[in-house]
Enzyme design. Sequence first.
Site, PDB file in Angstrom:
ATOM      1  N   ARG A 104       0.826  -1.216   0.000  1.00  0.00           N
ATOM      2  CA  ARG A 104       0.000   0.000   0.000  1.00  0.00           C
ATOM      3  C   ARG A 104       0.864   1.271   0.000  1.00  0.00           C
ATOM      4  O   ARG A 104       0.445   2.298  -0.513  1.00  0.00           O
ATOM      5  CB  ARG A 104      -0.946  -0.011   1.215  1.00  0.00           C
ATOM      6  CG  ARG A 104      -2.047   1.067   1.159  1.00  0.00           C
ATOM      7  CD  ARG A 104      -3.072   0.855   2.259  1.00  0.00           C
ATOM      8  NE  ARG A 104      -4.212   1.755   2.154  1.00  0.00           N
ATOM      9  CZ  ARG A 104      -4.491   2.753   3.011  1.00  0.00           C
ATOM     10  NH1 ARG A 104      -3.692   2.960   4.035  1.00  0.00           N
ATOM     11  NH2 ARG A 104      -5.553   3.500   2.841  1.00  0.00           N
ATOM     12  N   ILE A 138      -6.975   7.858  -0.918  1.00  0.00           N
ATOM     13  CA  ILE A 138      -6.885   6.397  -1.065  1.00  0.00           C
ATOM     14  C   ILE A 138      -7.834   5.843   0.002  1.00  0.00           C
ATOM     15  O   ILE A 138      -7.865   6.339   1.134  1.00  0.00           O
ATOM     16  CB  ILE A 138      -5.435   5.896  -0.854  1.00  0.00           C
ATOM     17  CG1 ILE A 138      -5.317   4.375  -1.009  1.00  0.00           C
ATOM     18  CG2 ILE A 138      -4.856   6.315   0.478  1.00  0.00           C
ATOM     19  CD1 ILE A 138      -3.853   3.870  -0.968  1.00  0.00           C
ATOM     20  N   SER A 139      -8.651   4.856  -0.354  1.00  0.00           N
ATOM     21  CA  SER A 139      -9.676   4.373   0.579  1.00  0.00           C
ATOM     22  C   SER A 139      -9.051   3.619   1.753  1.00  0.00           C
ATOM     23  O   SER A 139      -7.939   3.098   1.674  1.00  0.00           O
ATOM     24  CB  SER A 139     -10.661   3.454  -0.133  1.00  0.00           C
ATOM     25  OG  SER A 139     -11.141   4.055  -1.295  1.00  0.00           O
ATOM     26  N   ARG A 140      -9.871   3.539   2.804  1.00  0.00           N
ATOM     27  CA  ARG A 140      -9.469   2.846   4.024  1.00  0.00           C
ATOM     28  C   ARG A 140      -9.483   1.327   3.768  1.00  0.00           C
ATOM     29  O   ARG A 140     -10.475   0.804   3.232  1.00  0.00           O
ATOM     30  CB  ARG A 140     -10.542   3.212   5.045  1.00  0.00           C
ATOM     31  CG  ARG A 140     -10.220   2.929   6.430  1.00  0.00           C
ATOM     32  CD  ARG A 140     -11.343   3.458   7.289  1.00  0.00           C
ATOM     33  NE  ARG A 140     -11.177   2.842   8.589  1.00  0.00           N
ATOM     34  CZ  ARG A 140     -11.986   3.010   9.603  1.00  0.00           C
ATOM     35  NH1 ARG A 140     -13.055   3.774   9.476  1.00  0.00           N
ATOM     36  NH2 ARG A 140     -11.752   2.412  10.735  1.00  0.00           N
ATOM     37  N   PRO A 141      -8.415   0.604   4.166  1.00  0.00           N
ATOM     38  CA  PRO A 141      -8.373  -0.838   3.892  1.00  0.00           C
ATOM     39  C   PRO A 141      -9.623  -1.591   4.349  1.00  0.00           C
ATOM     40  O   PRO A 141     -10.165  -2.416   3.606  1.00  0.00           O
ATOM     41  CB  PRO A 141      -7.129  -1.304   4.652  1.00  0.00           C
ATOM     42  CG  PRO A 141      -6.236  -0.102   4.668  1.00  0.00           C
ATOM     43  CD  PRO A 141      -7.146   1.090   4.766  1.00  0.00           C
TER      44      PRO A 141
END
Length: 214
Positions: A40, A66-69
């Site tokens: 990431r 960037i989206s949260r995992p």
Amino acid sequence: MYRNDEGDRFQRATGLMIQSLRSGGIYSTSLLQAFASIPRHMFVSEALRYRAYEDTSLPIGFGQTISRPSTIARMLQVCDIRSSSRVLEVGTGSGYQAALLSVLCDRVVTCERIHDLYTRARQVLFQLGLNNVQCVYNDNGGFDTVRGEYDIIVVAAVADATPPSLFELMAPGGVMVVPVHSASGQVLRRYAREESGSIVEEDIGDANFVPLVV
Ligand code: SAH
């Protein structure tokens, strides 16, 4: 690419991220393996790399994130992804979610409306050798650029209402996950198109996305 001690640190951080996904209810082995295999930190700026494995969204420039995992994991876990699935992601952003999808499926189409993000994501995906991702520059709000039929559609930006043109891209038996505005904030909505053509919808939890521009 990075010094060895840094590499070790990223690897440990990845392990902790996987543990946290698991304890948060992510059980799909293939999904957890995908998270384990995609670095990431390669999808954020140098200055934010030390935070790359935190379960949080991070800025990627141009007012986008960037989206949260854990959010990506929840979205993908309800998609019933197979390697043969025809997948469309709306909102390439950093390219991270597209990279995860590229491990899970033979072929991925992802589209992005900001040209610089589109170019940067393409570069990172190429650098990582993930050549089964087709990046599409989607400069108008519609989805003509990605016309086709998809088994899975994942929308990585929040809409007031799901654009009708996206339903037209769903194959019979297909699944689409879209964050939508709700009375209490944002909610992840899962749509399933039955073989008969009718659509069944279900809310699967809260979300926190940047806006879909249509
Ligand atoms: N999936 C990304 C996160 C994306 S953030 C990741 O893993 O990093 C949402 C992205 O959707 C932004 O980059 C935004 O520019 C893009 N976007 C918004 N509306 C769009 C549209 N109509 N078509 C394509 N991309 C869009």
